[in-house]
Design a protein around this motif. Structure first.
Motif, short mmCIF file in Angstrom:
data_model
loop_
_atom_site.label_atom_id
_atom_site.label_comp_id
_atom_site.label_asym_id
_atom_site.label_seq_id
_atom_site.Cartn_x
_atom_site.Cartn_y
_atom_site.Cartn_z
N ALA A 143 0.83 -1.20 0.00
CA ALA A 143 0.00 0.00 0.00
C ALA A 143 0.87 1.25 0.00
O ALA A 143 2.05 1.22 0.36
N LEU A 144 0.25 2.36 -0.41
CA LEU A 144 0.85 3.69 -0.30
C LEU A 144 0.33 4.32 0.98
O LEU A 144 -0.88 4.53 1.12
N VAL A 145 1.22 4.61 1.91
CA VAL A 145 0.84 5.27 3.15
C VAL A 145 1.43 6.67 3.17
O VAL A 145 2.53 6.91 2.66
N VAL A 146 0.69 7.61 3.75
CA VAL A 146 1.08 9.02 3.72
C VAL A 146 0.81 9.67 5.08
O VAL A 146 0.12 9.11 5.93
N ARG A 147 1.33 10.88 5.23
CA ARG A 147 1.11 11.62 6.47
C ARG A 147 -0.21 12.40 6.42
O ARG A 147 -0.82 12.56 5.35
N ASP A 148 -0.65 12.90 7.56
CA ASP A 148 -1.85 13.72 7.64
C ASP A 148 -1.72 14.93 6.73
O ASP A 148 -0.63 15.49 6.56
N GLY A 149 -2.82 15.32 6.14
CA GLY A 149 -2.82 16.47 5.24
C GLY A 149 -2.80 16.07 3.78
O GLY A 149 -3.10 16.88 2.91
#
Length: 366
Positions: free
Chosen positions: A137-143
């Motif tokens: 999966a592609l995981v990202v930070r808040d925003g």
């Protein structure tokens, strides 16, 4: 979560069953070699190998390797052939070792396998079984809430040209973004060792990453990341191969009976994982601790195991897409995947176990 491990009696019974199955399967394999065009050169077999050198990753997506090693299933199946192992972080480095003759077989993702096969014009490797699907999966930070929010951001992947790197680059291309293999473009991609990716994400140096399990779960649980793209959403029925088992083509030609035994051991590992889900986390963590000195937390490994499926089917029909994605990503050239697979050993194992054979999708022997 249960902490029960396989009993000595279970292992002994499994060893006897595997031993008997290996003998029967070996006889069937040798008697049927003439029927396979890919195996035509097996007449030059040097017999069982004295040693088989196997590469794998310390990832949950490589659980069949971890369980097969920890529970002795792979060595039991190989019999008198010595099993040696080497741990890698990502596929391209594994392929380098295979190409150099430093290892004979490996658990690996589809993209490096395809790239090696294309570069060598079909002379480097054969995929002989599946191991794991899902779990990337592609995981990202808040925003970051949509693809549009990624412009100008920095993302990581395990290694240039590895399966998750290709998935990330091809997906970004489909979103209208440019990338390049030197880290430029609309979205900067920095291939990074998985453990360093976690550290860089926690420090704010990167904005996200496309990763395999358990690293997706580590960033989610330990670093507060969120999943922007589950790769299963990009494939029909959510099924895509994350890990397959391959061997050097020359090793298969020289030692077909050893490859048969390896395939049987892999099938035993997959079968154990399927039948013992309550014990899987304990056994995987035991091997991870032996390899690295550190186990995964209960929260991480529990989440990670819900994202993967273990099967000996390599999902051969998806490999044309993997090739197309690699070309789009700029990490491989177009080419012919005919004879990438040799599933004859696998289908003998499956038939002996009362399971239906799997298809090579027109890309090799089955």
């Amino acid at each position: 979560m249960s902490t029960k491990t396989p009993t000595t009696a279970r292992r002994a019974g499994m060893r006897l069953a595997l031993g008997a199955a290996s003998v029967a399967l070996l006889a069937t394999t040798l008697s049927g070699c003439a029927a396979s065009a890919d195996a035509a050169s097996v007449g030059a077999s040097a017999g069982p190998a004295a040693e088989l050198r196997l590469g794998y990753f310390d990832n949950v997506t490589h659980a069949p390797a971890l369980v097969g090693l920890e529970n002795g299933l792979l060595q039991d199946s190989l019999g008198s052939t010595k099993l040696s192992t080497q741990i890698f972080n990502a596929g391209p480095a594994t392929i380098e070792a295979l190409s150099a003759g430093a290892i004979d077989a490996a658990y690996i993702g589809p993209s490096p396998a395809v790239n090696s096969y294309i570069k060598s014009k079909g002379e480097s490797i054969k995929i002989v079984a599946g191991a794991t699907s899902g779990g990337a999966a592609l995981v990202v930070r808040d925003g970051i809430n949509s693809a549009a929010d990624l412009k100008g951001k920095t993302l990581a992947s395990p290694q240039l040209g590895n399966t998750q790197d290709v998935a990330l680059r091809s997906w970004l291309s489909g979103q209208g973004f440019t990338t390049d293999t030197s880290g430029g473009g609309d979205v900067k991609i920095t291939p990074t060792d998985n453990a360093q990716t976690l550290t860089l994400f926690q420090s704010g140096a990167i904005d996200g990453a496309w990763l395999p399990e358990p690293w997706v779960s580590r960033l989610v649980v330990d670093a507060g990341a969120k999943v922007l793209v589950d790769e299963s959403s990009l494939w029909p029925d959510g099924a895509f191969p994350t890990t397959v088992l391959l061997v050097r083509k020359a090793f298969l030609t020289e030692h077909p009976d050893t490859v048969q035994a390896l395939v049987a051991g892999n099938a035993a590992s997959v079968d154990w994982l399927t039948k013992n889900p309550a014990d899987a986390a304990t056994v995987i963590n035991k091997k991870l601790t032996a390899d690295s000195g550190k186990a995964l937390s209960d929260a991480v490994i529990t989440r990670a195991l819900t994202k993967v499926t273990f099967s000996t089917d390599p999902l051969a029909s998806t490999f044309a897409v993997s090739l197309k994605n690699g070309v789009t990503a700029g990490t491989t050239k177009t080419g012919d995947l005919t004879n990438l697979f040799d599933l004859t050993a696998l289908n003998k194992v499956r038939t002996a176990a009362g399971e239906p054979p799997v298809s090579a999708a027109g890309l090799g022997a089955e």
